[in-house]
Design an enzyme around this catalytic site. Structure first.
Site, PDB file in Angstrom:
ATOM      1  N   HIS A   1     -80.954 -48.714  26.812  1.00  0.00           N
ATOM      2  CA  HIS A   1     -81.024 -47.296  26.484  1.00  0.00           C
ATOM      3  C   HIS A   1     -80.294 -46.462  27.517  1.00  0.00           C
ATOM      4  CE1 HIS A   1     -84.972 -48.347  24.250  1.00  0.00           C
ATOM      5  NE2 HIS A   1     -83.893 -48.834  23.691  1.00  0.00           N
TER       6      HIS A   1
ATOM      7  N   ARG B   1     -75.069 -40.449  16.306  1.00  0.00           N
ATOM      8  CA  ARG B   1     -76.183 -41.410  16.425  1.00  0.00           C
ATOM      9  C   ARG B   1     -77.471 -40.604  16.644  1.00  0.00           C
ATOM     10  NH1 ARG B   1     -72.106 -44.408  19.656  1.00  0.00           N
ATOM     11  NH2 ARG B   1     -71.865 -46.501  18.781  1.00  0.00           N
TER      12      ARG B   1
ATOM     13  N   ARG C   1     -75.814 -40.269  11.202  1.00  0.00           N
ATOM     14  CA  ARG C   1     -76.240 -41.636  10.911  1.00  0.00           C
ATOM     15  C   ARG C   1     -77.758 -41.685  11.071  1.00  0.00           C
ATOM     16  NH1 ARG C   1     -75.180 -46.648  13.968  1.00  0.00           N
ATOM     17  NH2 ARG C   1     -76.185 -45.743  15.778  1.00  0.00           N
TER      18      ARG C   1
ATOM     19  N   GLU D   1     -71.483 -53.003   8.475  1.00  0.00           N
ATOM     20  CA  GLU D   1     -71.695 -53.645   9.772  1.00  0.00           C
ATOM     21  C   GLU D   1     -71.997 -55.129   9.635  1.00  0.00           C
ATOM     22  OE1 GLU D   1     -73.384 -50.785  12.781  1.00  0.00           O
ATOM     23  OE2 GLU D   1     -74.708 -50.338  11.104  1.00  0.00           O
TER      24      GLU D   1
ATOM     25  N   ASN E   1     -68.749 -52.499  16.154  1.00  0.00           N
ATOM     26  CA  ASN E   1     -69.494 -53.187  17.225  1.00  0.00           C
ATOM     27  C   ASN E   1     -70.400 -54.251  16.628  1.00  0.00           C
ATOM     28  OD1 ASN E   1     -68.337 -51.174  18.762  1.00  0.00           O
ATOM     29  ND2 ASN E   1     -70.175 -49.903  18.780  1.00  0.00           N
ATOM     30  N   ASP E   2     -71.127 -53.853  15.597  1.00  0.00           N
ATOM     31  CA  ASP E   2     -71.990 -54.834  14.949  1.00  0.00           C
ATOM     32  C   ASP E   2     -71.180 -55.798  14.091  1.00  0.00           C
ATOM     33  OD1 ASP E   2     -74.797 -54.660  15.584  1.00  0.00           O
ATOM     34  OD2 ASP E   2     -74.706 -52.589  14.858  1.00  0.00           O
TER      35      ASP E   2
ATOM     36  N   ARG F   1     -73.095 -58.917  21.034  1.00  0.00           N
ATOM     37  CA  ARG F   1     -72.389 -57.819  21.705  1.00  0.00           C
ATOM     38  C   ARG F   1     -73.001 -57.468  23.052  1.00  0.00           C
ATOM     39  NH1 ARG F   1     -73.973 -52.617  17.876  1.00  0.00           N
ATOM     40  NH2 ARG F   1     -73.546 -51.321  19.672  1.00  0.00           N
TER      41      ARG F   1
ATOM     42  N   CYS G   1     -65.801 -46.655  13.113  1.00  0.00           N
ATOM     43  CA  CYS G   1     -66.445 -45.888  14.187  1.00  0.00           C
ATOM     44  C   CYS G   1     -66.995 -46.734  15.329  1.00  0.00           C
ATOM     45  CB  CYS G   1     -67.535 -44.979  13.632  1.00  0.00           C
ATOM     46  SG  CYS G   1     -68.926 -45.870  12.926  1.00  0.00           S
TER      47      CYS G   1
HETATM   48  C1  PEP Z   1     -71.305 -50.112  15.457  1.00  0.00           C
HETATM   49  O1  PEP Z   1     -72.102 -51.026  15.285  1.00  0.00           O
HETATM   50  O2  PEP Z   1     -70.076 -50.275  15.551  1.00  0.00           O
HETATM   51  C2  PEP Z   1     -71.782 -48.729  15.574  1.00  0.00           C
HETATM   52  C3  PEP Z   1     -70.937 -47.728  15.602  1.00  0.00           C
HETATM   53  O3  PEP Z   1     -73.103 -48.528  15.689  1.00  0.00           O
HETATM   54  P1  PEP Z   1     -73.936 -48.828  17.021  1.00  0.00           P
HETATM   55  O4  PEP Z   1     -72.955 -49.103  18.120  1.00  0.00           O
HETATM   56  O5  PEP Z   1     -74.777 -47.633  17.246  1.00  0.00           O
HETATM   57  O6  PEP Z   1     -74.715 -50.053  16.636  1.00  0.00           O
HETATM   58 MG    MG Z   2     -74.097 -50.631  14.663  1.00  0.00          MG
END
Ligand code: PEP
Ligand code: MG
Length: 747
Positions: A363, A470, A506, A605, A628-629, A639, A676
């Site tokens: 966090h 977010r 989101r 994702e 990212n996911d 990750r 994103c």
């Molecule tokens: C992602 O997963 O790419 C994303 C933008 O969401 P978060 O990083 O908040 O999981």
């Molecule tokens: Mg994500």
């Protein structure tokens, strides 16, 4: 413990203290101390070795060994018996030193005639300072009592070393916390900063390691432990504890109530230590013992014991977290770890953050990212090395920290910051211009946000909107569920600050790494693939509904954009979308204004959604790739796991082929598509995405300039041809080809 030894030990400590109180240089004091200890222990030799650098010990004073070896004899950490004591932090006691494993003979000292050896570490809570040794000719093992006595003496020496009592000209006697230190950690948030250390929990200074009146000290320690127990019980009775917090506090309680702990500290006091020094002695000893344990769970308990000892020291010394010191200009926060709410409280006044622990997905890292503050994690020993006010350079790009840097290092670092600032200046001139490439294609660049404080960046960066807001942070930093009205007010302020630009809210993505302090945590083996995001929202719809209502109310008739995280199949999206419709209907029937237009999108994702039925692409108003996911599931690379998270290149042809399929599917139905994840903000990656046909990219505000500058410099059709050729040519990643081509492009 026999009374006789106790009082002798106290006598020795008193003599030690008196010796230290006399005037004279550090060398003089050390010489007198070795004499005193040898005399009192009845040994021919007493030597003090101190670290001249983190890897090397230096003989700094001796009674009994050849005087000419002082400051000449050195050994590496782990080398010989002295090196072993230093490395392990545990005593070595042997009647026959030359026979001992790892013994190394130092001819210049003349030590070959001494058979028995007892060495104890001079250490102070995690900081190794040196080794104290006694040796004698007769072959005999030292008794438990003698070891203990020498450890108590070593504790006092440690405190004195820390206070600078032995500072001198020799390398081993240089003042502590004055040397430049470079620490290699990990990247938590990119960026570079120079500033002054601000310790989240300042070190407790013990100025009185020796005490004359054991009874008073025992009363003090008992009273302090009593207060500590009450404070832990109070913490435990708090309602809003999650399972992990409870487990930690239970461990605290166990230690706080441990009779052995208090008994050992009382024994230390009987030997002549003050209550504070006794706490530190046991803290150091526990650390040394636990550091030998490979078990991660037990090592975690080491932290618990450390925390508890620090609390006890604060009670004893009255030194709270607030020492009254003023925060320096350009503060760089240094902590072992920090919670999101505390970090947010410091806010943007911090220039950087350096954590001894932390993780990419913690966090604190999320908040640091939201605040755009450079963050280095896993900076080993930083809380031991750094003192308030020390100069510090934080290189978030490389994950490196320079503490008290040499001027040459600081100068090079400043050059780097200046270059980055100059580049930002150049980018500022592009602010009002579109990201139009030479071929005429325009890419929409948006920013990611998560705090109200991010919104000013919308104008500053030239972003065309917020591609990802977010919403977790408002939930994470509180210790109870936020109210609908609170959220509605916040979202309304975000929309106001966006001045009509689109903000894609989101919905709550909790679970996985983001556990709310006030929600029952789930014990899941693989939380990233577990009960998270929309899965929680659909199974327990109360919170999601409340959030949707807050968004609708915040819009006050303005257009609203909502997107759902972690959609994996069509039906999830259908249900979530129906919830929005239901809430709109409800709000309308209550006579509240509803948004002029509502866009409902999905984050892609997980690979499965790329192959969803066509209906999904028809139904959704837009798709945003959460790279990212998506990448972690595509490459099966966690990750948050440092070992694997950078293992696979985003420009790997497998991933690019996959992205092309998503682009094609969205094109079939005319569904707007954007990206994103963090990769959107990396210029070369952004270029590849745009060349493949992605027309929307959402990134950190600071990345918009560099990405725009690059996109405006190139022809995307040509870039596409380069990518296609590399793919057809059998490359594993298109990066080398793309970089070569880029290098040949005019500035
Ligand atoms: C992602 O997963 O790419 C994303 C933008 O969401 P978060 O990083 O908040 O999981
Ligand atoms: Mg994500």
């Amino acid at each position: 413990m026999p009374e006789r030894t106790e009082s002798e030990s106290r006598k020795l400590l008193r003599r030690l203290r008196d010796t230290l109180a006399t005037t004279g240089g550090g060398q003089d004091r050390l010489d007198r101390i070795t004499h005193l200890i040898a005399d009192s222990m009845g040994t021919e030799v007493c030597s003090i070795y101190l670290f001249r650098d983190p890897e090397t010990l230096e003989l700094c004073a001796t009674e009994g060994l050849r005087p000419e070896s002082v400051h000449q004899t050195r050994m590496k950490l782990g080398e010989g018996l002295v090196g072993r004591v230093a490395r392990t932090g545990l005593p070595v006691n042997t009647a026959n030193a030359p026979q001992e494993k790892g013994f190394r003979y130092m001819p210049e000292t003349g030590e070959e005639i001494y058979s028995s050896f007892l060495g104890v570490p001079i250490q102070r809570v995690g900081e190794k300072l040196g080794v104290l040794v006694v040796q004698s000719r007769t072959a005999r093992e030292f008794s438990e009592d003698e070891i203990y006595a020498l450890e108590v003496v070593a504790m006092v020496l440690a405190e004195m070393t820390e206070l600078g009592v032995f500072n001198g000209d020799a390398d081993g006697m240089r003042a502590l916390h004055k040397q430049p230190v470079m620490i290699r950690g990990g990247t938590g948030q990119e960026g570079a900063a120079e500033g002054r250390v601000w310790l989240h929990e300042p070190r407790v200074v013990v100025t009185n390691p020796v005490a004359d009146d054991p009874l008073t000290e025992i009363d003090r320690i008992r009273e302090a432990v009593g207060k500590l127990r009450v404070s832990v019980d109070d913490l435990l009775s708090a309602e809003s504890l999650d399972k992990d917090q409870k487990a930690v506090l239970e461990a605290y309680r166990m230690f706080a109530n441990s009779r052995g702990w208090l008994r050992r500290m009382e024994e230390d006091i009987q030997r002549g230590l003050s209550a504070e020094a006794a706490v530190e002695k046991e803290q150091s000893a526990a650390r040394a013992r636990l550091e030998q344990v490979p078990d991660a769970y037990l090592r975690e308990r080491l932290h618990d014991l450390d925390d508890l000892s620090n609390r006890l020291l604060r009670i004893l010394t009255g030194q709270g977290s607030d020492t009254g010191a003023a925060m320096p200009e350009n503060p760089v926060l240094v902590a072992r770890n920090i919670g999101p709410a505390e970090l947010l409280e410091y806010g943007r006044k911090l220039k950087g953050v350096v954590l001894e622990e932390g993780s990419v997905g913690s966090h604190a890292a999320i908040v640091a990212r939201a605040l755009a503050i450079p963050l280095v994690i896993h900076a080993d020993r930083i809380t031991t090395e750094a003192l308030n006010g020390d100069q510090i350079l934080v290189d978030g790009d490389q994950g490196i920290v320079h503490l008290r840097p040499e001027e040459t290092v600081a100068r090079a670092f400043r050059d780097k910051i200046a270059m980055q600032a100059a580049a930002q200046q150049r980018y500022a001139s592009l602010r009002g211009l579109p990201a139009q490439s030479k071929c005429g294609t325009v890419t929409t660049l948006m920013m990611n946000a998560g705090l109200m404080a991010d919104l000013p960046s919308l104008d500053g960066s030239g972003a065309e909107g917020v591609g990802l807001f977010r919403t977790e942070l408002q939930f994470l930093v509180r210790n109870k569920m936020p109210q609908r009205a609170e959220l509605a007010a916040l979202y309304a302020r975000v929309m106001d600050a966006a001045h009509g630009k689109r903000v894609a809210f989101r919905t709550l993505d909790i679970g996985s790494d983001k556990v709310l302090p006030y929600m029952k945590p789930q014990d899941e083996p693989n939380p990233a693939m577990g009960w998270r995001a929309i899965r929680v929202g659909l199974d327990k719809p109360g919170v999601l509904r409340m959030q949707l209502q807050a968004l609708i109310r915040a819009a006050k008739g303005r257009p609203l954009t909502v997107m759902f995280p972690f959609i994996t199949e069509l039906s999830e999206f259908q249900t979530a979308r129906a919830m929005v419709m239901g809430e709109l209907h409800r709000e309308k029937s209550l006579g509240h204004p509803v948004p002029a237009r509502v866009e409902i999108g999905a984050m892609l994702e997980t690979p499965s959604l790329a192959y969803a039925p066509r209906t999904f692409f028809e139904l959704t108003d837009f798709v945003s790739i959460g790279g990212n996911d998506l990448k972690q599931f595509f490459f099966a690379a966690d990750r948050e796991n440092e070992r694997v998270r950078r293992r696979y290149d985003t420009l790997n042809v497998s991933f690019l082929r996959f992205l092309s399929q998503i682009i094609a599917r969205c094109a079939e139905t005319g569904t707007p598509l954007s990206f994103c994840g963090e990769d959107a903000g990396r210029p070369v990656e952004a270029l590849a995405f745009a060349a493949l046909g992605l027309r929307g990219l959402s990134m950190r505000p600071a990345s918009i300039g560099p990405v725009k500058a690059l996109l405006r410099r190139v022809d995307l059709t040509e870039a596409r041809a380069v990518i296609d050729a590399a793919m057809e040519g059998g490359a594993e990643t298109v990066r080398p080809a793309l970089m070569d081509w880029l290098a040949a492009q005019p500035e």
